[in-house]
Design a protein around this motif. Structure first.
Motif, PDB file in Angstrom:
ATOM      1  N   SER A  50       0.829  -1.207   0.000  1.00 22.32           N
ATOM      2  CA  SER A  50       0.000   0.000   0.000  1.00 22.32           C
ATOM      3  C   SER A  50       0.863   1.256   0.000  1.00 22.32           C
ATOM      4  CB  SER A  50      -0.932  -0.002   1.221  1.00 22.32           C
ATOM      5  OG  SER A  50      -1.768  -1.136   1.218  1.00 22.32           O
ATOM      6  N   LEU A  51       1.901   1.263   0.830  1.00 22.45           N
ATOM      7  CA  LEU A  51       2.766   2.441   0.911  1.00 22.45           C
ATOM      8  C   LEU A  51       3.539   2.643  -0.380  1.00 22.45           C
ATOM      9  CD1 LEU A  51       3.768   4.704   2.771  1.00 22.45           C
ATOM     10  CD2 LEU A  51       5.565   3.155   3.565  1.00 22.45           C
ATOM     11  N   ALA A  52       3.978   1.566  -1.001  1.00 20.35           N
ATOM     12  CA  ALA A  52       4.738   1.684  -2.245  1.00 20.35           C
ATOM     13  C   ALA A  52       3.896   2.260  -3.371  1.00 20.35           C
ATOM     14  CB  ALA A  52       5.286   0.317  -2.653  1.00 20.35           C
ATOM     15  N   ARG A  53       2.599   2.008  -3.339  1.00 20.90           N
ATOM     16  CA  ARG A  53       1.719   2.511  -4.392  1.00 20.90           C
ATOM     17  C   ARG A  53       1.356   3.980  -4.198  1.00 20.90           C
ATOM     18  NH1 ARG A  53      -3.013   1.165  -4.806  1.00 20.90           N
ATOM     19  NH2 ARG A  53      -3.167   1.732  -6.994  1.00 20.90           N
ATOM     20  N   GLU A  61       8.602  14.546   1.992  1.00 16.96           N
ATOM     21  CA  GLU A  61       7.222  14.167   2.324  1.00 16.96           C
ATOM     22  C   GLU A  61       7.147  12.697   2.697  1.00 16.96           C
ATOM     23  OE1 GLU A  61       2.972  13.524   0.104  1.00 16.96           O
ATOM     24  OE2 GLU A  61       4.335  15.022  -0.715  1.00 16.96           O
ATOM     25  N   PHE A  62       7.895  11.860   1.991  1.00 16.48           N
ATOM     26  CA  PHE A  62       7.871  10.441   2.305  1.00 16.48           C
ATOM     27  C   PHE A  62       8.417  10.180   3.705  1.00 16.48           C
ATOM     28  CE2 PHE A  62       9.844   6.248   2.470  1.00 16.48           C
ATOM     29  CZ  PHE A  62       8.787   5.451   2.051  1.00 16.48           C
ATOM     30  N   VAL A  63       9.495  10.861   4.082  1.00 19.81           N
ATOM     31  CA  VAL A  63      10.083  10.671   5.410  1.00 19.81           C
ATOM     32  C   VAL A  63       9.091  11.073   6.490  1.00 19.81           C
ATOM     33  CG1 VAL A  63      11.880  11.501   6.975  1.00 19.81           C
ATOM     34  CG2 VAL A  63      12.469  10.857   4.637  1.00 19.81           C
ATOM     35  N   ARG A  64       8.400  12.178   6.292  1.00 19.97           N
ATOM     36  CA  ARG A  64       7.408  12.613   7.292  1.00 19.97           C
ATOM     37  C   ARG A  64       6.310  11.566   7.441  1.00 19.97           C
ATOM     38  NH1 ARG A  64       7.926  18.041   5.017  1.00 19.97           N
ATOM     39  NH2 ARG A  64       6.121  17.576   3.711  1.00 19.97           N
ATOM     40  N   SER A  65       5.818  11.062   6.321  1.00 19.08           N
ATOM     41  CA  SER A  65       4.759  10.055   6.380  1.00 19.08           C
ATOM     42  C   SER A  65       5.258   8.769   7.029  1.00 19.08           C
ATOM     43  CB  SER A  65       4.230   9.760   4.972  1.00 19.08           C
ATOM     44  OG  SER A  65       3.664  10.909   4.396  1.00 19.08           O
ATOM     45  N   TRP A 156      11.856  -0.975   3.859  1.00 16.28           N
ATOM     46  CA  TRP A 156      11.965  -1.654   2.569  1.00 16.28           C
ATOM     47  C   TRP A 156      11.395  -0.796   1.440  1.00 16.28           C
ATOM     48  CZ3 TRP A 156      14.514  -5.842   0.893  1.00 16.28           C
ATOM     49  CH2 TRP A 156      15.065  -6.701   1.859  1.00 16.28           C
ATOM     50  N   VAL A 157      10.283  -0.114   1.704  1.00 18.71           N
ATOM     51  CA  VAL A 157       9.703   0.745   0.667  1.00 18.71           C
ATOM     52  C   VAL A 157      10.619   1.932   0.386  1.00 18.71           C
ATOM     53  CG1 VAL A 157       7.753   2.251   0.116  1.00 18.71           C
ATOM     54  CG2 VAL A 157       7.345   0.026   1.148  1.00 18.71           C
ATOM     55  N   THR A 158      11.301   2.429   1.404  1.00 17.98           N
ATOM     56  CA  THR A 158      12.258   3.521   1.192  1.00 17.98           C
ATOM     57  C   THR A 158      13.326   3.104   0.187  1.00 17.98           C
ATOM     58  OG1 THR A 158      11.914   4.336   3.450  1.00 17.98           O
ATOM     59  CG2 THR A 158      13.913   5.049   2.316  1.00 17.98           C
ATOM     60  N   ALA A 159      13.867   1.905   0.379  1.00 17.57           N
ATOM     61  CA  ALA A 159      14.871   1.403  -0.564  1.00 17.57           C
ATOM     62  C   ALA A 159      14.275   1.240  -1.962  1.00 17.57           C
ATOM     63  CB  ALA A 159      15.425   0.079  -0.054  1.00 17.57           C
ATOM     64  N   ALA A 160      13.041   0.748  -2.018  1.00 14.83           N
ATOM     65  CA  ALA A 160      12.394   0.565  -3.323  1.00 14.83           C
ATOM     66  C   ALA A 160      12.166   1.894  -4.023  1.00 14.83           C
ATOM     67  CB  ALA A 160      11.069  -0.176  -3.141  1.00 14.83           C
ATOM     68  N   ARG A 161      11.749   2.902  -3.273  1.00 19.56           N
ATOM     69  CA  ARG A 161      11.514   4.225  -3.873  1.00 19.56           C
ATOM     70  C   ARG A 161      12.803   4.811  -4.440  1.00 19.56           C
ATOM     71  NH1 ARG A 161       7.375   7.652  -3.124  1.00 19.56           N
ATOM     72  NH2 ARG A 161       8.837   9.370  -2.815  1.00 19.56           N
TER      73      ARG A 161
END
Length: 483
Positions: A50-53, A61-65, A156-161
């Protein structure tokens, strides 16, 4: 090349989900054993997907979320526990957690981001409901596990982004969930000019009420008709109303959801009947299916619905929360629950403060033309020109999102100029703007065409007039005369 990029992005996304799942399972298994590891591992998978999508405008913004997600996840775990221990109270809190975020959209991109952050772990709780606990069992261990699963999924999503932002994947720094810069159209087609009191409410408020109504009806109906699997109805009611783009969109999505669910359930039952289906094979099938569904979702939501149904069936089999494989009533019960949930979602969208699909189209076309007007009035040598063009591309994607539902209406045999023709004409502005930016300097002709196109959006909505003006605007951008 586009299909390859979509496939690579899907592969990276699912790899991140698999990494989150494996990390959580190994960590919890080492401490508390495999029985305790299954639920948080599945939760980490759902949160990662869900987060990756979610498309977020940049790293900050991603770090804050991501920083707030574990805390929100703990609160969602508490709601999940209440759904088991005190179902009515849990349902009320769950409904509020799903509908209030929609209402927050009225406060702009910040409200939308906060709302999406709240809804994300609650959605995961639908997929991975809390298991009953012995009386007197404290709530905080499960909450900590949920927070930990969310934190691992975030890493993991951070690395993917970071990987997805690489130029070879064709992704930019900016996402598509919100415009790179807030655009404030000078005028928008009013949705409040009708004499109906409900039309005076903002669309976000009406959609929030629709979601609350659909979920409340789904909980009650689920408890009455499918007491062991009430969440099947609730999940479907949520899915068909999430991202509501008008009542026609809800109807279209419901049809795709039911179609995909029927096909997915049949395939899942065939898989569950395999004698060699152990936990490892099931896990492999889950992630292969998620990859296929994530890849094909770009082409039709039905593929995603099919994939999700297969995955949910397999996960419930592994977790022991679904009926045994081969049970005669499994197919009928699941399909019936999905159909009922879809009908409840359609009923809420069509009869509770309805939002017309044509109103959504007018609003998004208005935003698109406002962004184009800002681009036309910008100093093209200034740094802001890049932001103005990015805002136009974002608004164009928002219009393109409306195409599937309107295209389905045309397939049903509708005659004359239809809303889908307006959508397709608007999509033609993208290539025309690229040519105009590079070759044309006649701004007066373009400005006149933009003003006429914006004027055509005044109610009542006339597809013929809107289509004609959009086609004329594309011609003006290419150096032709204004129709």
């Amino acid at each position: 090349m586009k299909h390859v990029r979509i496939g690579l992005a899907a592969l990276v996304t699912v790899a991140a989900a698999a990494g989150a799942c494996a990390t959580v399972w190994l960590a919890v298994n080492a401490i508390a054993g495999p029985a305790a590891a299954t639920q948080p591992a599945v939760l980490a998978t759902v949160v990662a997907l869900s987060l990756a999508r979610r498309d977020l405008a940049g790293r900050r913004e991603f770090v804050r979320s991501a920083a707030a997600l574990p805390l929100v996840g703990m609160a969602a775990a508490g709601v999940g526990r209440l759904l088991v221990d005190v179902p009515p109270l849990g349902a009320v809190l769950f409904i509020a957690g799903m509908s209030v975020p929609i209402w927050l959209r009225r406060f702009g991109p910040l409200g939308a981001r906060v709302g999406a952050l709240i809804a994300l772990p609650l959605t995961a709780m639908l997929v991975v409901p809390a298991a009953p606990e012995a009386p007197g069992t404290p709530w905080w261990p499960a909450a900590l596990l949920a927070a930990g699963a969310g934190a691992v999924a975030t890493l993991w999503v951070t690395a993917a982004r970071e990987l997805l932002m690489r130029p070879w994947l064709g992704h930019s720094q900016h996402g598509t969930a919100h415009p790179p810069r807030a655009t404030r159209p000078a005028s928008r087609p009013s949705e409040a000019r009708s004499g109906s009191p409900s039309r005076r409410l903002p669309a976000s408020t009406r959609m929030a009420v629709q979601m609350a109504t659909a979920l409340a009806a789904a909980f009650v109906t689920g408890w009455l008709l499918f007491p062991s699997h009430a969440m099947w109805i609730v999940l479907t009611a949520y899915i068909v109303n999430a991202g509501n783009r008008g009542r026609g969109d809800v109807l279209h999505k419901s049809g795709l959801r039911v179609t995909g669910a029927v096909g997915g359930t049949v395939i899942a039952l065939l898989l569950l009947s395999l004698p060699t289906l152990d936990v490892r094979t099931t896990t492999l099938l889950v992630f292969v299916t998620l990859f296929a569904g994530t890849w094909l979702r770009a082409y039709s939501y039905a593929y995603w619905a099919l994939a999700v149904t297969i995955v949910l069936t397999l996960l419930q089999h592994v977790a022991g929360t679904g009926p045994a494989a081969g049970e005669a009533g499994l197919l009928a019960e699941r399909v019936a629950a999905i159909v009922v949930g879809a009908l409840l979602g359609i009923g809420a969208a069509w009869f509770v403060l309805p939002v017309r699909s044509s109103d959504v189209l007018r609003r998004r076309l208005s935003d698109l033309l406002a962004a184009l007007a800002a681009l036309a009035g910008a100093d093209r040598s200034a740094h802001d020109a890049e932001e103005d063009e990015a805002a136009f591309r974002w608004a164009l994607r928002r219009v393109e999102e409306l195409a599937p539902a309107h295209r389905a209406r045309r397939r049903l045999g509708a005659k004359g100029i239809q809303p889908i023709d307006c959508v397709e004409a608007a999509c033609g502005l993208g290539p025309a703007v690229a040519e105009w930016v590079e070759e044309t300097d006649d701004d007066k002709r373009v400005d006149l065409a933009i003003r006429r196109a914006r004027a055509s959006l005044r109610p009542p909505f006339d597809p013929d007039e809107v289509h004609r003006r959009l086609v004329g605007l594309a011609a003006a951008l290419r150096g032709g005369t204004v129709a």
